[in-house]
Design a protein around this motif. Structure first.
Motif, PDB file in Angstrom:
ATOM      1  N   GLN A  45      10.109  -8.748   0.418  1.00  0.00           N
ATOM      2  CA  GLN A  45      10.498  -7.634  -0.445  1.00  0.00           C
ATOM      3  C   GLN A  45       9.358  -7.294  -1.388  1.00  0.00           C
ATOM      4  O   GLN A  45       8.934  -8.122  -2.201  1.00  0.00           O
ATOM      5  N   GLU A  46       8.862  -6.056  -1.275  1.00  0.00           N
ATOM      6  CA  GLU A  46       7.811  -5.590  -2.168  1.00  0.00           C
ATOM      7  C   GLU A  46       8.398  -5.127  -3.495  1.00  0.00           C
ATOM      8  O   GLU A  46       9.521  -4.612  -3.535  1.00  0.00           O
ATOM      9  N   SER A  47       7.632  -5.284  -4.553  1.00  0.00           N
ATOM     10  CA  SER A  47       8.042  -4.758  -5.848  1.00  0.00           C
ATOM     11  C   SER A  47       6.803  -4.402  -6.657  1.00  0.00           C
ATOM     12  O   SER A  47       5.722  -4.965  -6.450  1.00  0.00           O
TER      13      SER A  47
ATOM     14  N   GLN B 127       5.691 -16.101  -3.883  1.00  0.00           N
ATOM     15  CA  GLN B 127       5.265 -14.710  -3.844  1.00  0.00           C
ATOM     16  C   GLN B 127       3.774 -14.612  -3.505  1.00  0.00           C
ATOM     17  O   GLN B 127       3.010 -15.549  -3.752  1.00  0.00           O
TER      18      GLN B 127
ATOM     19  N   THR C 141       7.031   0.007  -0.094  1.00  0.00           N
ATOM     20  CA  THR C 141       7.218   0.624  -1.397  1.00  0.00           C
ATOM     21  C   THR C 141       6.189   1.731  -1.570  1.00  0.00           C
ATOM     22  O   THR C 141       4.995   1.531  -1.286  1.00  0.00           O
TER      23      THR C 141
ATOM     24  N   CYS D 172       4.965  -9.316  -3.352  1.00  0.00           N
ATOM     25  CA  CYS D 172       5.852  -9.514  -2.214  1.00  0.00           C
ATOM     26  C   CYS D 172       6.569 -10.847  -2.406  1.00  0.00           C
ATOM     27  O   CYS D 172       5.924 -11.907  -2.468  1.00  0.00           O
ATOM     28  N   THR D 173       7.882 -10.778  -2.517  1.00  0.00           N
ATOM     29  CA  THR D 173       8.688 -11.991  -2.675  1.00  0.00           C
ATOM     30  C   THR D 173       9.210 -12.421  -1.315  1.00  0.00           C
ATOM     31  O   THR D 173       9.806 -11.625  -0.583  1.00  0.00           O
TER      32      THR D 173
END
Lengths: 121, 108
Positions: free
Chosen positions: A5-7, A79, A115, A22-23
């Motif tokens: 999951q990108e943030s 991460q 993202t 990225c988690t």
């Protein structure tokens, strides 16, 4: 199963540094055997490989971006991160994190959802 | 860097058609080639790896061939779900990894 999951900020000003994380869930980034990668896609365009980080923190970057890119990892948070400095409008893109299995030699089997980062004042 | 060239850029076809996409590498990559399918707003999905190995869960109408510098992805009977953009990608031993420019398969 393992998920990515990108943030990070969706809007970055020109000349500033783009920072994304990225988690990794469902698996450990420290387990070895994988290249943890960043790939981007300009709007309506193809895919551009940015670089990867692998065991013990070794990295490899796309020569076209090498002077501006840093990929790092935080094993305590599971991460890995991307920093791209001195951004311009040309860095506006969807940024994906992805995992390449180097033992399996199978390309990119696992991707984040991506993202969108827009570079604009 | 190894350059990947796909053809055609756009392919118009009908449901049931057999379609073939070609990918050429600027130098030999042995069989270190993957194919991806991408739909709008989604991440790419791995279809084939090592040029001819079908990823688990991918329909058998997809097949890949080639080695060295020339590769093909064939869809034996195009289905409505297959209208998408397809990318090849080389992962020869030394980075950087590179992708083809993509082939959009659209409805005729």
């Amino acid at each position: 199963q393992v998920q990515l999951q990108e943030s990070g900020p969706g809007l970055v000003k020109p000349s500033q540094t783009l920072s994304l994380t990225c988690t990794v869930s469902g698996g450990s980034i420290s387990s070895g055997g994988y290249y943890w990668s960043w790939i981007r896609q300009h709007p309506g365009k193809g895919l551009e490989w940015i670089g990867y980080i692998y065991y013990s923190g070794s990295t490899y970057y796309n020569p076209s971006l090498k002077s501006r890119v840093t990929i790092s990892e935080d094993t305590s948070k599971n991460q890995f991160s991307l920093k791209l400095s001195s951004v311009t409008a040309a860095d506006t893109a969807v940024y994906y994190c992805a995992r390449e299995d180097y033992y399996d030699s199978s390309g990119y089997r696992l991707w984040g959802q991506g993202t969108l980062v827009t570079v604009s004042s | 860097d190894i350059q990947m060239t796909q053809s055609p850029s756009t392919l118009s076809a009908s449901v049931g058609d057999r379609v073939t996409i070609t990918c050429r590498a600027s130098q030999s990559i042995s069989s270190w080639l993957a194919w991806y399918q991408q739909k709008p707003g989604k991440a790419p999905k791995l279809l084939m790896y090592q040029a001819s190995s079908l990823e688990s869960g991918v329909p058998s109408r997809f097949s890949g061939r080639g080695s060295g510098t020339e590769f093909t992805l064939t869809i034996s009977s195009l289905q409505p779900d297959d209208f998408a953009t397809y990318y090849c990608q080389q992962y020869n031993s030394s980075p950087p990894r590179t992708f083809g420019q993509g082939t959009k398969v659209e409805i005729k």
